[in-house]
Design a protein around this motif. Structure first.
Motif, PDB file in Angstrom:
ATOM      1  N   ILE A 144       0.668  -1.208   0.008  1.00 13.46           N
ATOM      2  CA  ILE A 144      -0.066   0.121  -0.005  1.00 13.46           C
ATOM      3  C   ILE A 144       0.839   1.308   0.084  1.00 13.46           C
ATOM      4  O   ILE A 144       0.400   2.302  -0.291  1.00 13.46           O
ATOM      5  N   ASN A 145       2.258   1.284   0.211  1.00  7.49           N
ATOM      6  CA  ASN A 145       3.117   2.305   0.153  1.00  7.49           C
ATOM      7  C   ASN A 145       3.509   2.402  -1.182  1.00  7.49           C
ATOM      8  O   ASN A 145       4.574   3.362  -1.493  1.00  7.49           O
ATOM      9  N   HIS A 146       3.355   1.390  -2.211  1.00  4.51           N
ATOM     10  CA  HIS A 146       3.965   1.564  -3.532  1.00  4.51           C
ATOM     11  C   HIS A 146       3.357   2.734  -4.257  1.00  4.51           C
ATOM     12  O   HIS A 146       2.192   2.948  -4.216  1.00  4.51           O
ATOM     13  N   SER A 147       4.220   3.467  -5.025  1.00  9.80           N
ATOM     14  CA  SER A 147       3.751   4.677  -5.400  1.00  9.80           C
ATOM     15  C   SER A 147       2.565   4.374  -6.638  1.00  9.80           C
ATOM     16  O   SER A 147       1.722   5.153  -6.914  1.00  9.80           O
ATOM     17  N   TRP A 148       2.774   3.245  -7.514  1.00  4.48           N
ATOM     18  CA  TRP A 148       1.560   2.940  -8.358  1.00  4.48           C
ATOM     19  C   TRP A 148       0.285   2.897  -7.878  1.00  4.48           C
ATOM     20  O   TRP A 148      -0.644   3.487  -8.778  1.00  4.48           O
ATOM     21  N   ILE A 149       0.049   2.793  -6.673  1.00  2.00           N
ATOM     22  CA  ILE A 149      -1.241   2.663  -6.061  1.00  2.00           C
ATOM     23  C   ILE A 149      -1.684   3.998  -5.833  1.00  2.00           C
ATOM     24  O   ILE A 149      -3.050   4.388  -6.310  1.00  2.00           O
ATOM     25  N   TRP A 150      -0.975   4.822  -5.326  1.00  2.00           N
ATOM     26  CA  TRP A 150      -1.312   6.113  -5.202  1.00  2.00           C
ATOM     27  C   TRP A 150      -1.563   7.079  -6.375  1.00  2.00           C
ATOM     28  O   TRP A 150      -2.098   8.178  -6.488  1.00  2.00           O
ATOM     29  N   LYS A 151      -0.604   6.774  -7.420  1.00  2.00           N
ATOM     30  CA  LYS A 151      -0.585   7.390  -8.639  1.00  2.00           C
ATOM     31  C   LYS A 151      -2.094   7.112  -9.334  1.00  2.00           C
ATOM     32  O   LYS A 151      -2.581   7.894  -9.559  1.00  2.00           O
ATOM     33  N   ALA A 152      -2.499   5.664  -9.166  1.00  2.21           N
ATOM     34  CA  ALA A 152      -3.734   5.501  -9.833  1.00  2.21           C
ATOM     35  C   ALA A 152      -4.723   6.202  -8.948  1.00  2.21           C
ATOM     36  O   ALA A 152      -5.812   6.571  -9.508  1.00  2.21           O
ATOM     37  N   LYS A 153      -4.924   6.240  -7.710  1.00  3.32           N
ATOM     38  CA  LYS A 153      -5.695   6.747  -6.934  1.00  3.32           C
ATOM     39  C   LYS A 153      -5.641   8.438  -7.258  1.00  3.32           C
ATOM     40  O   LYS A 153      -7.047   9.138  -7.172  1.00  3.32           O
ATOM     41  N   LEU A 154      -4.634   8.839  -7.355  1.00  2.00           N
ATOM     42  CA  LEU A 154      -4.740  10.282  -7.527  1.00  2.00           C
ATOM     43  C   LEU A 154      -5.445  10.562  -8.767  1.00  2.00           C
ATOM     44  O   LEU A 154      -6.236  11.621  -8.904  1.00  2.00           O
ATOM     45  N   LEU A 155      -4.877   9.913  -9.831  1.00  2.00           N
ATOM     46  CA  LEU A 155      -5.696  10.023 -11.168  1.00  2.00           C
ATOM     47  C   LEU A 155      -7.251   9.795 -11.083  1.00  2.00           C
ATOM     48  O   LEU A 155      -8.057  10.350 -11.700  1.00  2.00           O
ATOM     49  N   GLN A 156      -7.589   8.878 -10.245  1.00  2.00           N
ATOM     50  CA  GLN A 156      -8.928   8.477 -10.095  1.00  2.00           C
ATOM     51  C   GLN A 156      -9.863   9.547  -9.513  1.00  2.00           C
ATOM     52  O   GLN A 156     -10.836   9.812  -9.793  1.00  2.00           O
ATOM     53  N   ASP A 157      -9.226  10.210  -8.362  1.00  2.00           N
ATOM     54  CA  ASP A 157      -9.838  11.453  -7.664  1.00  2.00           C
ATOM     55  C   ASP A 157      -9.578  12.555  -7.768  1.00  2.00           C
ATOM     56  O   ASP A 157     -10.303  13.416  -7.539  1.00  2.00           O
ATOM     57  N   ALA A 158      -8.300  12.958  -8.267  1.00  2.60           N
ATOM     58  CA  ALA A 158      -8.057  14.354  -8.914  1.00  2.60           C
ATOM     59  C   ALA A 158      -7.217  14.202 -10.045  1.00  2.60           C
ATOM     60  O   ALA A 158      -6.056  14.331  -9.875  1.00  2.60           O
ATOM     61  N   GLN A 159      -8.074  14.447 -11.165  1.00  2.00           N
ATOM     62  CA  GLN A 159      -7.430  14.218 -12.377  1.00  2.00           C
ATOM     63  C   GLN A 159      -6.447  15.649 -12.705  1.00  2.00           C
ATOM     64  O   GLN A 159      -5.520  15.156 -13.586  1.00  2.00           O
ATOM     65  N   PHE A 160      -6.895  16.494 -12.110  1.00  2.00           N
ATOM     66  CA  PHE A 160      -5.830  17.874 -12.404  1.00  2.00           C
ATOM     67  C   PHE A 160      -5.082  18.287 -11.536  1.00  2.00           C
ATOM     68  O   PHE A 160      -4.727  19.394 -11.256  1.00  2.00           O
ATOM     69  N   PHE A 161      -4.556  17.192 -10.735  1.00  2.00           N
ATOM     70  CA  PHE A 161      -3.475  17.664  -9.648  1.00  2.00           C
ATOM     71  C   PHE A 161      -2.395  18.237 -10.183  1.00  2.00           C
ATOM     72  O   PHE A 161      -1.683  17.381 -11.218  1.00  2.00           O
ATOM     73  N   THR A 162      -1.725  19.282  -9.941  1.00  2.00           N
ATOM     74  CA  THR A 162      -0.753  20.002 -10.704  1.00  2.00           C
ATOM     75  C   THR A 162       0.404  20.162  -9.948  1.00  2.00           C
ATOM     76  O   THR A 162       1.408  21.081 -10.392  1.00  2.00           O
ATOM     77  N   SER A 163       0.735  19.689  -8.851  1.00  2.00           N
ATOM     78  CA  SER A 163       1.957  19.983  -7.995  1.00  2.00           C
ATOM     79  C   SER A 163       2.808  18.702  -7.737  1.00  2.00           C
ATOM     80  O   SER A 163       3.564  18.708  -6.934  1.00  2.00           O
ATOM     81  N   LEU A 164       2.855  17.960  -8.983  1.00  2.00           N
ATOM     82  CA  LEU A 164       3.642  16.654  -8.923  1.00  2.00           C
ATOM     83  C   LEU A 164       5.161  17.025  -8.591  1.00  2.00           C
ATOM     84  O   LEU A 164       5.961  16.377  -7.945  1.00  2.00           O
ATOM     85  N   GLU A 165       5.548  18.041  -9.482  1.00  2.00           N
ATOM     86  CA  GLU A 165       7.112  18.104  -9.474  1.00  2.00           C
ATOM     87  C   GLU A 165       7.477  18.970  -7.904  1.00  2.00           C
ATOM     88  O   GLU A 165       8.310  18.656  -7.402  1.00  2.00           O
ATOM     89  N   LYS A 166       6.355  19.544  -7.408  1.00  2.00           N
ATOM     90  CA  LYS A 166       6.921  20.262  -6.016  1.00  2.00           C
ATOM     91  C   LYS A 166       6.960  19.250  -4.926  1.00  2.00           C
ATOM     92  O   LYS A 166       7.851  19.547  -4.161  1.00  2.00           O
ATOM     93  N   TYR A 167       6.235  18.164  -4.960  1.00  2.00           N
ATOM     94  CA  TYR A 167       6.507  16.953  -3.908  1.00  2.00           C
ATOM     95  C   TYR A 167       7.451  15.837  -4.686  1.00  2.00           C
ATOM     96  O   TYR A 167       7.255  14.722  -4.093  1.00  2.00           O
TER      97      TYR A 167
END
Length: 508
Positions: A144-167
């Motif tokens: 559950i700490n694998h980045s693929w899961i949270w990447k997919a979850k982010l795309l599912q719930d927040a399609q236009f999240f624009t601060s990936l580089e910042k974090y």
């Protein structure tokens, strides 16, 4: 039944404290939350300092979930004040628990799948359920700490999240920020957002569009301005001055902005170089709408006195004209499946742009319409709302999960998918100018100079747009108050005469 993850920081409890409302959080998280507002982050029940003591029973349960069984000596329960007993009570015996099922084999089977596959598997679970898997075993905690899961979850719930580089593309951190932003935008309380005004136009704003962090505005001052929404102060990137009359409409794309004007021209400007790349001219009349066909690269459809089709990659005086259109075109737009709808004084037509000799079907003309994937919602001259099934014209009364909201005064009427009355939203003190709907919120802008955010039954909060007084240096507004609103998951944008106000709920 205990919950073992803090809904403020998303991590396992550290020094858990249970409030009187029976909701538990990390002690440090509650102290930070109290500085913002003295309410439970979960149920909004008020609490005061000092906080209750650390919940020892909950602490023990967390240790057990980690595979550690905390066993107190019998002397703890029989303690009569003996110091030796107290010392014995502080001893913790760790008892290894033999698993009843082969957790390692299960997690190995999951991890042996391609990352994209097991990420899709976890999308069927809620965020709370995914976090709960971390307590099953160390192996599940790795999953559950694998980045693929949270990447997919982010795309599912927040399609236009624009601060990936910042974090640094830490998708779990990004999802935590998204959750915090979503919570801020649902509250709208003081301290949960920043308001940034964008000033630059000298006349009222007539058109606005934005994608990600770039916003474009058109005005009666004949200019199109491009803004950076991430700037702490209003940052005008480009100003395009090619038009000789007021801007009537504009359409923003990823790398360009296309604007229509009362001077009968359509101009395309590059958002990277700031250079005008193309100009198309109608014979007469103002440009009423601009649409791009998503199914045919470069196909631009402009609506003036006539509806014309252009290839925006080429310049030229001549263009194709759609046959079979009768009367003056009032408006035109695509639905999500690529069907093109034209509304004239006499008819509302649906077209397949691959076959333009005649419309797929023809309906009576309407005052206003909004096509979706399966339906057309429209208003008639008698102010009634009708609904057409795109696949089964004409009028139907079929059940859907869609929501319709309309306003004729200072209240908003909400209808369900069957066009039955759902609720009436009455809190504005003057006429509503603009309405936006998504799955969870309704955002309205009004002549009373406010933006209000609602769920489908009640007002959540109001955003003030400043004074209704017009300064001598300000242009006379075309529409009083907030004339237009836009919304994404972390920002609300309102147009007030010649300036734009950005309410940003991302405080990071």
């Amino acid at each position: 039944m205990y919950d073992f993850n803090c809904w403020v920081c998303f991590d396992l409890f550290t020094d858990p404290v249970t409030l009187f409302c029976q909701h538990s959080f990390c002690k440090a998280c509650l102290e930070k939350s109290y500085k913002l507002e003295p309410y439970c982050p979960f149920c909004k029940l008020e609490f005061q300092l000092p906080l209750p003591p650390i919940d020892k029973a909950l602490n023990k349960r967390i240790l057990k979930l980690k595979g550690i069984d905390v066993v107190d000596s019998d002397s703890e329960e029989k303690n009569n004040g003996n110091t030796n007993n107290n010392e014995n009570n502080n001893n913790i015996n760790v008892v290894a628990q033999s698993p009843q099922i082969n957790i390692k084999k299960i997690t190995f089977d999951i991890l042996s799948l391609p990352a994209t596959i097991y990420a899709q598997i976890f999308l069927y679970f809620t965020t709370k359920e995914i976090l709960g898997f971390s307590f099953v075993s160390k192996e599940f905690n790795k999953i559950i700490n694998h980045s693929w899961i949270w990447k997919a979850k982010l795309l599912q719930d927040a399609q236009f999240f624009t601060s990936l580089e910042k974090y640094n593309y830490d998708y779990k951190k990004c999802y935590q920020i998204h959750y915090k932003n979503e919570k801020n935008s649902n509250k709208g309380a003081s301290g949960t957002f920043k308001m940034i005004p964008f000033r630059g136009h000298t006349q009222p704003i007539t058109a606005i569009d934005h994608i990600g962090n770039i916003m474009c505005t058109g005005s009666v001052d004949n200019t199109v301005k491009v803004w950076d929404l991430t700037a702490k102060k209003n940052n005008n990137i480009f100003t395009f001055t090619g038009h000789t009359d007021r801007i009537t409409c504009l359409k923003q794309r990823q790398y360009s902005v296309t604007s229509g004007s009362a001077d009968s021209s359509v101009r395309i400007n590059d958002l990277e170089s700031g250079i005008e790349t193309n100009v198309f001219k109608h014979n007469s009349g103002e440009i009423k709408s601009i649409n791009y066909n998503s199914n045919i690269e470069g196909q631009l459809i402009t609506c003036g006195e006539k509806l014309l089709i252009w290839d925006h990659r080429r310049s030229g005086k001549e263009s194709d004209r759609m046959l079979g259109i009768y009367g003056e075109v009032i408006s035109a737009q695509f639905n999500t499946d690529g069907l093109f709808f034209t509304n004239t004084v006499d008819y509302l037509d649906a077209w397949d742009m691959r076959k333009q000799d005649k419309p797929l079907y023809r309906l009576p003309g309407v005052q206003w319409f909004q096509p979706t994937k399966d339906f057309i919602f429209a208003t008639t001259a008698s102010d009634s709302i009708i609904k057409y099934d795109i696949k089964n014209v004409p009028l139907i009364i079929s059940a859907t999960n869609d929501t319709v909201a309309y306003s004729k005064s200072n209240s908003v009427t909400v209808l369900d998918g069957n066009l039955n009355h759902y609720s009436t939203l009455s809190n504005h003190t003057n006429r509503v100018n603009s309405i936006l709907i998504d799955n969870s919120k309704i955002v309205t802008g009004s002549m009373d100079n406010t933006i209000k955010v609602w769920d489908k039954r009640n007002r959540l909060y109001s955003l003030l747009g400043g004074s209704n007084m017009v300064n001598e240096s300000d242009p006379v507004p075309l529409v009083s108050g907030c004339s237009n609103v836009r919304y994404d998951r972390t920002r609300i944008i309102g147009v007030f005469n010649h300036l734009v106000r950005l309410y940003n709920f991302n405080l990071d």
